[in-house]
Design a protein around this motif. Structure first.
Motif, PDB file in Angstrom:
ATOM      1  N   GLY A 164       9.263 -13.934  14.249  1.00  0.00           N
ATOM      2  CA  GLY A 164      10.072 -12.773  14.625  1.00  0.00           C
ATOM      3  C   GLY A 164       9.816 -12.354  16.064  1.00  0.00           C
ATOM      4  O   GLY A 164      10.750 -12.017  16.795  1.00  0.00           O
ATOM      5  N   PHE A 165       8.550 -12.389  16.475  1.00  0.00           N
ATOM      6  CA  PHE A 165       8.200 -12.041  17.851  1.00  0.00           C
ATOM      7  C   PHE A 165       8.826 -13.016  18.843  1.00  0.00           C
ATOM      8  O   PHE A 165       9.389 -12.609  19.861  1.00  0.00           O
ATOM      9  CB  PHE A 165       6.678 -12.012  18.010  1.00  0.00           C
ATOM     10  CG  PHE A 165       6.225 -11.617  19.374  1.00  0.00           C
ATOM     11  CD1 PHE A 165       6.293 -10.300  19.793  1.00  0.00           C
ATOM     12  CD2 PHE A 165       5.756 -12.575  20.268  1.00  0.00           C
ATOM     13  CE1 PHE A 165       5.886  -9.937  21.066  1.00  0.00           C
ATOM     14  CE2 PHE A 165       5.345 -12.226  21.541  1.00  0.00           C
ATOM     15  CZ  PHE A 165       5.408 -10.896  21.938  1.00  0.00           C
ATOM     16  N   VAL A 166       8.755 -14.306  18.551  1.00  0.00           N
ATOM     17  CA  VAL A 166       9.335 -15.323  19.439  1.00  0.00           C
ATOM     18  C   VAL A 166      10.854 -15.166  19.509  1.00  0.00           C
ATOM     19  O   VAL A 166      11.448 -15.208  20.600  1.00  0.00           O
ATOM     20  CB  VAL A 166       8.945 -16.750  18.970  1.00  0.00           C
ATOM     21  CG1 VAL A 166       9.756 -17.805  19.687  1.00  0.00           C
ATOM     22  CG2 VAL A 166       7.454 -16.977  19.177  1.00  0.00           C
ATOM     23  N   LEU A 167      11.503 -14.959  18.364  1.00  0.00           N
ATOM     24  CA  LEU A 167      12.961 -14.781  18.368  1.00  0.00           C
ATOM     25  C   LEU A 167      13.360 -13.516  19.130  1.00  0.00           C
ATOM     26  O   LEU A 167      14.353 -13.514  19.866  1.00  0.00           O
ATOM     27  CB  LEU A 167      13.496 -14.736  16.936  1.00  0.00           C
ATOM     28  CG  LEU A 167      13.433 -16.052  16.165  1.00  0.00           C
ATOM     29  CD1 LEU A 167      13.905 -15.851  14.729  1.00  0.00           C
ATOM     30  CD2 LEU A 167      14.249 -17.131  16.854  1.00  0.00           C
ATOM     31  N   ALA A 168      12.587 -12.442  18.954  1.00  0.00           N
ATOM     32  CA  ALA A 168      12.872 -11.207  19.692  1.00  0.00           C
ATOM     33  C   ALA A 168      12.700 -11.424  21.189  1.00  0.00           C
ATOM     34  O   ALA A 168      13.504 -10.925  21.993  1.00  0.00           O
ATOM     35  CB  ALA A 168      11.960 -10.082  19.202  1.00  0.00           C
ATOM     36  N   ALA A 169      11.694 -12.174  21.598  1.00  0.00           N
ATOM     37  CA  ALA A 169      11.473 -12.455  23.025  1.00  0.00           C
ATOM     38  C   ALA A 169      12.620 -13.289  23.585  1.00  0.00           C
ATOM     39  O   ALA A 169      13.100 -13.035  24.706  1.00  0.00           O
ATOM     40  CB  ALA A 169      10.137 -13.171  23.208  1.00  0.00           C
ATOM     41  N   ILE A 170      13.085 -14.279  22.829  1.00  0.00           N
ATOM     42  CA  ILE A 170      14.218 -15.106  23.272  1.00  0.00           C
ATOM     43  C   ILE A 170      15.475 -14.255  23.395  1.00  0.00           C
ATOM     44  O   ILE A 170      16.216 -14.345  24.384  1.00  0.00           O
ATOM     45  CB  ILE A 170      14.436 -16.300  22.317  1.00  0.00           C
ATOM     46  CG1 ILE A 170      13.272 -17.284  22.436  1.00  0.00           C
ATOM     47  CG2 ILE A 170      15.776 -16.980  22.576  1.00  0.00           C
ATOM     48  CD1 ILE A 170      13.271 -18.369  21.378  1.00  0.00           C
ATOM     49  N   LEU A 171      15.717 -13.402  22.395  1.00  0.00           N
ATOM     50  CA  LEU A 171      16.889 -12.536  22.427  1.00  0.00           C
ATOM     51  C   LEU A 171      16.820 -11.572  23.607  1.00  0.00           C
ATOM     52  O   LEU A 171      17.812 -11.378  24.319  1.00  0.00           O
ATOM     53  CB  LEU A 171      17.004 -11.751  21.108  1.00  0.00           C
ATOM     54  CG  LEU A 171      18.190 -10.813  20.984  1.00  0.00           C
ATOM     55  CD1 LEU A 171      19.502 -11.594  21.076  1.00  0.00           C
ATOM     56  CD2 LEU A 171      18.124 -10.045  19.692  1.00  0.00           C
ATOM     57  N   LEU A 172      15.660 -11.007  23.862  1.00  0.00           N
ATOM     58  CA  LEU A 172      15.486 -10.109  25.002  1.00  0.00           C
ATOM     59  C   LEU A 172      15.727 -10.842  26.320  1.00  0.00           C
ATOM     60  O   LEU A 172      16.395 -10.325  27.217  1.00  0.00           O
ATOM     61  CB  LEU A 172      14.075  -9.500  24.976  1.00  0.00           C
ATOM     62  CG  LEU A 172      13.756  -8.490  26.073  1.00  0.00           C
ATOM     63  CD1 LEU A 172      14.687  -7.288  25.970  1.00  0.00           C
ATOM     64  CD2 LEU A 172      12.311  -8.062  25.993  1.00  0.00           C
ATOM     65  N   ALA A 173      15.219 -12.077  26.420  1.00  0.00           N
ATOM     66  CA  ALA A 173      15.432 -12.867  27.642  1.00  0.00           C
ATOM     67  C   ALA A 173      16.915 -13.162  27.836  1.00  0.00           C
ATOM     68  O   ALA A 173      17.433 -13.066  28.963  1.00  0.00           O
ATOM     69  CB  ALA A 173      14.633 -14.168  27.566  1.00  0.00           C
ATOM     70  N   LEU A 174      17.615 -13.497  26.756  1.00  0.00           N
ATOM     71  CA  LEU A 174      19.056 -13.760  26.849  1.00  0.00           C
ATOM     72  C   LEU A 174      19.819 -12.501  27.244  1.00  0.00           C
ATOM     73  O   LEU A 174      20.762 -12.561  28.049  1.00  0.00           O
ATOM     74  CB  LEU A 174      19.591 -14.307  25.528  1.00  0.00           C
ATOM     75  CG  LEU A 174      19.145 -15.730  25.158  1.00  0.00           C
ATOM     76  CD1 LEU A 174      19.623 -16.103  23.765  1.00  0.00           C
ATOM     77  CD2 LEU A 174      19.657 -16.723  26.188  1.00  0.00           C
ATOM     78  N   LEU A 175      19.427 -11.351  26.717  1.00  0.00           N
ATOM     79  CA  LEU A 175      20.084 -10.097  27.090  1.00  0.00           C
ATOM     80  C   LEU A 175      19.832  -9.756  28.556  1.00  0.00           C
ATOM     81  O   LEU A 175      20.742  -9.291  29.260  1.00  0.00           O
ATOM     82  CB  LEU A 175      19.592  -8.950  26.199  1.00  0.00           C
ATOM     83  CG  LEU A 175      20.098  -8.970  24.752  1.00  0.00           C
ATOM     84  CD1 LEU A 175      19.399  -7.893  23.939  1.00  0.00           C
ATOM     85  CD2 LEU A 175      21.599  -8.791  24.718  1.00  0.00           C
ATOM     86  N   LEU A 176      18.614  -9.976  29.020  1.00  0.00           N
ATOM     87  CA  LEU A 176      18.300  -9.720  30.436  1.00  0.00           C
ATOM     88  C   LEU A 176      19.081 -10.652  31.354  1.00  0.00           C
ATOM     89  O   LEU A 176      19.619 -10.230  32.379  1.00  0.00           O
ATOM     90  CB  LEU A 176      16.802  -9.863  30.684  1.00  0.00           C
ATOM     91  CG  LEU A 176      15.922  -8.733  30.154  1.00  0.00           C
ATOM     92  CD1 LEU A 176      14.454  -9.065  30.346  1.00  0.00           C
ATOM     93  CD2 LEU A 176      16.263  -7.430  30.858  1.00  0.00           C
ATOM     94  N   VAL A 177      19.145 -11.911  30.994  1.00  0.00           N
ATOM     95  CA  VAL A 177      19.905 -12.886  31.801  1.00  0.00           C
ATOM     96  C   VAL A 177      21.380 -12.513  31.790  1.00  0.00           C
ATOM     97  O   VAL A 177      22.058 -12.557  32.823  1.00  0.00           O
ATOM     98  CB  VAL A 177      19.683 -14.323  31.278  1.00  0.00           C
ATOM     99  CG1 VAL A 177      20.687 -15.296  31.875  1.00  0.00           C
ATOM    100  CG2 VAL A 177      18.266 -14.779  31.552  1.00  0.00           C
ATOM    101  N   GLY A 178      21.893 -12.099  30.629  1.00  0.00           N
ATOM    102  CA  GLY A 178      23.308 -11.707  30.526  1.00  0.00           C
ATOM    103  C   GLY A 178      23.616 -10.455  31.304  1.00  0.00           C
ATOM    104  O   GLY A 178      24.693 -10.318  31.901  1.00  0.00           O
ATOM    105  N   SER A 179      22.688  -9.515  31.345  1.00  0.00           N
ATOM    106  CA  SER A 179      22.939  -8.257  32.056  1.00  0.00           C
ATOM    107  C   SER A 179      22.810  -8.417  33.567  1.00  0.00           C
ATOM    108  O   SER A 179      23.464  -7.723  34.336  1.00  0.00           O
ATOM    109  CB  SER A 179      21.985  -7.153  31.574  1.00  0.00           C
ATOM    110  OG  SER A 179      20.668  -7.449  31.958  1.00  0.00           O
ATOM    111  N   VAL A 180      21.970  -9.355  34.018  1.00  0.00           N
ATOM    112  CA  VAL A 180      21.825  -9.620  35.443  1.00  0.00           C
ATOM    113  C   VAL A 180      23.027 -10.402  35.939  1.00  0.00           C
ATOM    114  O   VAL A 180      23.420 -10.288  37.094  1.00  0.00           O
ATOM    115  CB  VAL A 180      20.494 -10.357  35.717  1.00  0.00           C
ATOM    116  CG1 VAL A 180      20.399 -10.819  37.158  1.00  0.00           C
ATOM    117  CG2 VAL A 180      19.319  -9.479  35.365  1.00  0.00           C
ATOM    118  N   GLY A 181      23.626 -11.183  35.067  1.00  0.00           N
ATOM    119  CA  GLY A 181      24.802 -11.939  35.433  1.00  0.00           C
ATOM    120  C   GLY A 181      24.502 -13.278  36.056  1.00  0.00           C
ATOM    121  O   GLY A 181      25.235 -13.745  36.909  1.00  0.00           O
ATOM    122  N   LEU A 182      23.440 -13.912  35.682  1.00  0.00           N
ATOM    123  CA  LEU A 182      23.097 -15.224  36.246  1.00  0.00           C
ATOM    124  C   LEU A 182      23.917 -16.306  35.654  1.00  0.00           C
ATOM    125  O   LEU A 182      24.287 -16.638  34.733  1.00  0.00           O
ATOM    126  CB  LEU A 182      21.614 -15.514  36.087  1.00  0.00           C
ATOM    127  CG  LEU A 182      20.670 -14.599  36.877  1.00  0.00           C
ATOM    128  CD1 LEU A 182      19.244 -14.942  36.530  1.00  0.00           C
ATOM    129  CD2 LEU A 182      20.894 -14.750  38.363  1.00  0.00           C
TER     130      LEU A 182
END
Length: 147
Positions: free
Chosen positions: A129-147
């Protein structure tokens, strides 16, 4: 209706008690030749809830007979231990069961020396769960930055 004769019948009643650890178990039956009718059989009942379960496990630690709901695997030795006598403590947010304080202390020392990835294996669902949450958070950060 008239009773003309009565034949007395005697059936032996066998009542045995077996003491295992802190518990006494009763087995009682009535015998008629090779046939017998069981009156009491404590060997098929959980001492904690009274449930008659097909899978009864003996606890070497205290002598109890337990259903599946009242048995856990002892963390240090890997043997069954009942929830009634087990010493518990949480490691990686998961309750672990031990025969006694000595086994708990030995595992505490072992846990202290574990690497982070070994500690994570003490609660695999939490680690995943921790790893999946970290991946999801990273994807949200990348999506919000617009890379």
């Amino acid at each position: 209706m008239t009773v003309r004769s009565i034949d007395p019948v005697s059936l032996p009643r066998v009542d045995a008690t077996l003491s295992l650890g802190e518990y006494d178990y009763r087995y009682e039956y009535v015998a008629a030749g090779r046939e017998r009718a069981v009156v009491t059989n404590d060997f098929r009942r959980c001492v904690h809830c009274g449930t008659a379960d097909a899978e009864i496990t003996y606890c070497d630690n205290c002598g109890s007979l337990n259903c599946g709901d009242h048995v856990r695997t002892e963390r240090l030795e890997g043997e069954p231990v009942c929830t009634g006598c087990a010493v518990t403590e949480r490691f990686a947010l998961k309750t672990k069961y031990f025969f006694d304080e000595g086994n708990l202390e030995a595992f505490r020392e072992e846990y202290e020396g574990m690497a982070l990835h070994e500690k994570a294996r003490e609660n695999v669902p939490l680690a995943i769960g921790f790893v999946l949450a970290a991946i999801l958070l990273a994807l949200l950060l990348v999506g919000s930055v617009g890379l």
